[in-house]
Design a protein around this motif. Structure first.
Motif, mmCIF file in Angstrom:
data_model
loop_
_atom_site.group_PDB
_atom_site.id
_atom_site.type_symbol
_atom_site.label_atom_id
_atom_site.label_comp_id
_atom_site.label_asym_id
_atom_site.label_seq_id
_atom_site.Cartn_x
_atom_site.Cartn_y
_atom_site.Cartn_z
ATOM 1 N N ILE A 42 -11.192 -10.439 -18.773
ATOM 2 C CA ILE A 42 -11.536 -9.685 -17.577
ATOM 3 C C ILE A 42 -11.750 -10.624 -16.400
ATOM 4 N N ASP A 43 -11.277 -10.237 -15.253
ATOM 5 C CA ASP A 43 -11.463 -11.001 -14.017
ATOM 6 C C ASP A 43 -12.506 -10.310 -13.146
ATOM 7 N N ARG A 44 -12.227 -9.072 -12.726
ATOM 8 C CA ARG A 44 -13.185 -8.334 -11.902
ATOM 9 C C ARG A 44 -12.841 -6.850 -11.930
ATOM 10 N N VAL A 45 -13.821 -6.045 -11.564
ATOM 11 C CA VAL A 45 -13.629 -4.609 -11.404
ATOM 12 C C VAL A 45 -13.865 -4.280 -9.932
ATOM 13 N N VAL A 46 -12.933 -3.536 -9.351
ATOM 14 C CA VAL A 46 -12.944 -3.271 -7.916
ATOM 15 C C VAL A 46 -12.876 -1.768 -7.665
ATOM 16 N N VAL A 47 -13.653 -1.297 -6.705
ATOM 17 C CA VAL A 47 -13.474 0.054 -6.167
ATOM 18 C C VAL A 47 -12.659 -0.092 -4.887
ATOM 19 N N GLU A 48 -11.467 0.459 -4.882
ATOM 20 C CA GLU A 48 -10.573 0.295 -3.744
ATOM 21 C C GLU A 48 -11.020 1.167 -2.565
ATOM 22 N N PRO A 49 -10.562 0.840 -1.357
ATOM 23 C CA PRO A 49 -11.029 1.562 -0.163
ATOM 24 C C PRO A 49 -10.595 3.026 -0.078
ATOM 25 N N LEU A 50 -9.471 3.390 -0.703
ATOM 26 C CA LEU A 50 -8.934 4.743 -0.563
ATOM 27 C C LEU A 50 -9.166 5.572 -1.825
ATOM 28 N N PRO A 51 -9.218 6.901 -1.673
ATOM 29 C CA PRO A 51 -9.375 7.780 -2.847
ATOM 30 C C PRO A 51 -8.185 7.651 -3.783
ATOM 31 N N TRP A 52 -8.367 8.128 -4.996
ATOM 32 C CA TRP A 52 -7.289 8.133 -5.976
ATOM 33 C C TRP A 52 -6.117 8.948 -5.433
ATOM 34 N N PRO A 53 -4.901 8.372 -5.395
ATOM 35 C CA PRO A 53 -3.768 9.083 -4.785
ATOM 36 C C PRO A 53 -3.087 10.077 -5.711
ATOM 37 N N GLY A 54 -3.448 10.068 -7.002
ATOM 38 C CA GLY A 54 -2.696 10.841 -7.974
ATOM 39 C C GLY A 54 -3.230 12.235 -8.224
ATOM 40 N N ASP A 55 -2.441 13.001 -8.961
ATOM 41 C CA ASP A 55 -2.759 14.374 -9.340
ATOM 42 C C ASP A 55 -3.711 14.344 -10.528
ATOM 43 N N MET A 56 -4.906 14.873 -10.379
ATOM 44 C CA MET A 56 -5.901 14.838 -11.447
ATOM 45 C C MET A 56 -5.571 15.800 -12.586
ATOM 46 N N THR A 57 -4.525 16.622 -12.422
ATOM 47 C CA THR A 57 -4.075 17.467 -13.538
ATOM 48 C C THR A 57 -2.986 16.792 -14.358
ATOM 49 N N ARG A 58 -2.503 15.617 -13.895
ATOM 50 C CA ARG A 58 -1.460 14.898 -14.619
ATOM 51 C C ARG A 58 -1.925 13.461 -14.871
ATOM 52 N N THR A 59 -3.028 13.328 -15.556
ATOM 53 C CA THR A 59 -3.593 12.000 -15.789
ATOM 54 C C THR A 59 -3.054 11.326 -17.042
ATOM 55 N N LEU A 60 -2.350 12.072 -17.894
ATOM 56 C CA LEU A 60 -1.840 11.496 -19.139
ATOM 57 C C LEU A 60 -0.324 11.358 -19.076
ATOM 58 N N ASP A 61 0.159 10.205 -19.480
ATOM 59 C CA ASP A 61 1.575 9.859 -19.419
ATOM 60 C C ASP A 61 2.281 10.333 -20.693
ATOM 61 N N ASP A 62 3.311 11.172 -20.526
ATOM 62 C CA ASP A 62 4.054 11.667 -21.675
ATOM 63 C C ASP A 62 5.493 11.158 -21.719
ATOM 64 N N ASP A 69 -8.925 -5.907 -12.666
ATOM 65 C CA ASP A 69 -8.099 -7.113 -12.605
ATOM 66 C C ASP A 69 -8.413 -7.966 -13.824
ATOM 67 N N TYR A 70 -7.376 -8.441 -14.506
ATOM 68 C CA TYR A 70 -7.604 -9.258 -15.690
ATOM 69 C C TYR A 70 -6.556 -10.359 -15.782
ATOM 70 N N ILE A 71 -6.806 -11.320 -16.648
ATOM 71 C CA ILE A 71 -5.905 -12.447 -16.855
ATOM 72 C C ILE A 71 -5.196 -12.263 -18.192
ATOM 73 N N HIS A 72 -3.892 -12.381 -18.161
ATOM 74 C CA HIS A 72 -3.053 -12.244 -19.351
ATOM 75 C C HIS A 72 -2.379 -13.595 -19.577
ATOM 76 N N SER A 73 -2.732 -14.268 -20.642
ATOM 77 C CA SER A 73 -2.221 -15.616 -20.879
ATOM 78 C C SER A 73 -1.621 -15.727 -22.267
ATOM 79 N N GLY A 74 -0.867 -16.796 -22.487
ATOM 80 C CA GLY A 74 -0.297 -17.020 -23.805
ATOM 81 C C GLY A 74 1.019 -17.745 -23.736
#
Length: 469
Positions: free
Chosen positions: A44-64, A30-35
């Protein structure tokens, strides 16, 4: 013996989140974007570990897909290896183009989520430059073992409802429908409405053909009062997400600017995309690519609003209309948009492969006649809102406008062609759309071929087909 809905919900959640697949945890920055219109800063605001596992496909981690105003990159701090990337846009980015941004400075909360790394990483926020290329505007090191990482969350304020479960989350697109402005007595109404609108989404191509690539979840934290705020009519309601009408002074624009509230609720369900249903009947909605979309659930045009706004959020589709008043200031010049369905080059549009031989570029259409009608229609629309007339009168006007436009377009020589039709991206001249009529242009009910292709590309980024498995 019948299992309770609570047990069924828990079982569906455990299966779909792929707990047994040993997914990494979900980490959120979580971060603050100002201007303002001339400058912007990050903190930077905070870093959080969310309650649930990562929902995404670990073979498609890069955006094309090369979409969004921004891009997040997560790189190994020691080796520099790129671990994760996704394009996105922001509420700040939209606000920066308003008149207000030239007068004052504002701050907005934002978040990026990624699979929890095993070692320290650098999280980089990139932004498109004047060449339409991404360059780094902010970088911060995140250590997953740091003492200030938030690792324990409070109990979930509501239980996620499985509306459609097609398979384990890592192999599917996870759509979370969140209700805002629903009282405890209206939670059943929310679930019914969310199911109905999801069913409509999967009746529209190309979502129809790819329905099995999606899981859909519902989640609503009850409110004391029914509905959300609409300040222009002096209506103010407290709601968990603080969603409201009149964003940036546009009476129909519905967003939340309370990012922390949104993420702190959404984290209790698997999601990659969020649509917020507001418990109101006044026409309105909004969509930010990679962030969330909104729709007025009780409006007569809720089906259209749900799909249109989701098109912005899900695939980064541009608005193709240009005669409705908007809050944004026109850009100087006509830079090439990053959105897949708008171009400044009508002779060599980015969708040229869809243009059949013999279709003229740019492509003629009854533009003058359409604009003359639209000017009169917009006057009536503004008067109805000024007088705060019943919503049924606005819905009737919309229906009449769509019927008139559809009849006009049906007589046009290139009614069903893909070409380059001038008028798009809120501009009457200089920008072009792929088709004369599309769900992103007016309240019609189908995506053009170019928008459909862009949606399919996003589905492919998040869902693994049988062949890929």
């Amino acid at each position: 013996m019948r299992l309770s809905s609570t047990i069924l919900s828990a079982a569906a959640l455990a299966w779909a989140t792929g707990v047994l697949a040993a997914q990494p945890a979900t980490m959120r920055l979580d971060y603050i974007h100002s201007g303002n219109a001339l400058s912007e800063q990050y903190a930077i605001d905070r870093v959080v570990v969310e309650p649930l596992p990562w929902p995404g496909d670990m073979t498609r981690t890069l955006d094309d897909t090369n979409r969004g105003v921004n891009m997040v990159e997560v790189v190994d701090a020691k080796t520099g290896k790129l671990l994760y990337s996704r394009g996105f846009s922001t509420v700040f980015g939209e606000w920066k183009s308003t008149e207000e941004a030239g007068k004052l400075t504002r701050a907005f909360g934002e978040s990026v989520r990624f699979p929890q790394p095993a070692a320290p990483v650098k999280v980089r926020i990139l932004k498109r430059d004047e060449r339409n290329q991404f360059s780094v505007v902010w970088s911060v090191e995140v250590d997953p073992d740091a003492l200030d990482v938030v690792r324990k969350q409070p109990p979930a304020p509501a239980k996620p409802i499985p509306l459609r479960v097609s398979g384990p989350s890592p192999r599917k697109v996870d759509l979370l429908i969140i209700g805002d402005g629903y009282t405890r007595a209206e939670l059943g109404k929310f679930e019914k409405t969310a199911k109905r609108l999801a069913e409509h989404l999967f009746a529209v191509s190309p979502f129809k053909e790819r329905a099995q690539d999606f899981n859909v979840w519902g989640l609503a934290v009850p409110t004391e009062e029914s509905g959300i705020s609409r300040p222009s009519t002096h209506t103010h309601h407290a709601s968990p997400l603080n969603t409201r009408y009149d964003i940036f002074g546009s009476e129909r624009y519905v967003l939340t600017t309370d990012n922390r509230a949104l993420r702190d609720i959404a984290q209790y369900a698997p999601y990659e995309f969020i649509e917020i249903l507001v418990n109101n009947d006044t026409y309105g909605g909004g969509g930010i690519y990679g962030q969330f979309s909104t729709a007025a659930a009780d409006n007569d045009w809720a089906n259209y609003l749900f799909v249109h706004e989701f098109g912005h959020h899900f695939a980064g589709l541009a608005d193709e209309y240009y005669t409705s008043p908007v809050a944004y200031q026109a850009a100087s010049g006509r830079p090439e948009p990053w959105e897949p369905n708008a171009t400044a080059d009508p002779v060599h549009p980015k969708w040229l492969r869809h243009v059949t031989s013999g279709t003229p570029l740019p492509t003629p259409w009854p533009k003058a006649e359409y604009e003359a009608h639209s000017r009169e229609y917009q006057k009536i629309r503004a008067q109805l809102r000024k007088e705060n007339r019943p919503e049924g009168e606005m819905s009737k006007l919309f229906k009449e406008d769509l019927a008139w436009t559809s009849a006009l377009f049906a007589r046009a020589p290139h009614a069903h062609a893909v070409g380059a039709f001038e008028g798009a991206n809120y501009e009457a001249t200089g920008y072009y759309r792929p088709a004369q009529q599309c769900l992103m242009f007016d309240r019609s009910d189908a995506f053009c071929a170019v928008c459909a292709e862009a949606i399919g590309q996003t589905i492919d980024l998040y869902s693994r087909t049988k062949e890929q498995k």
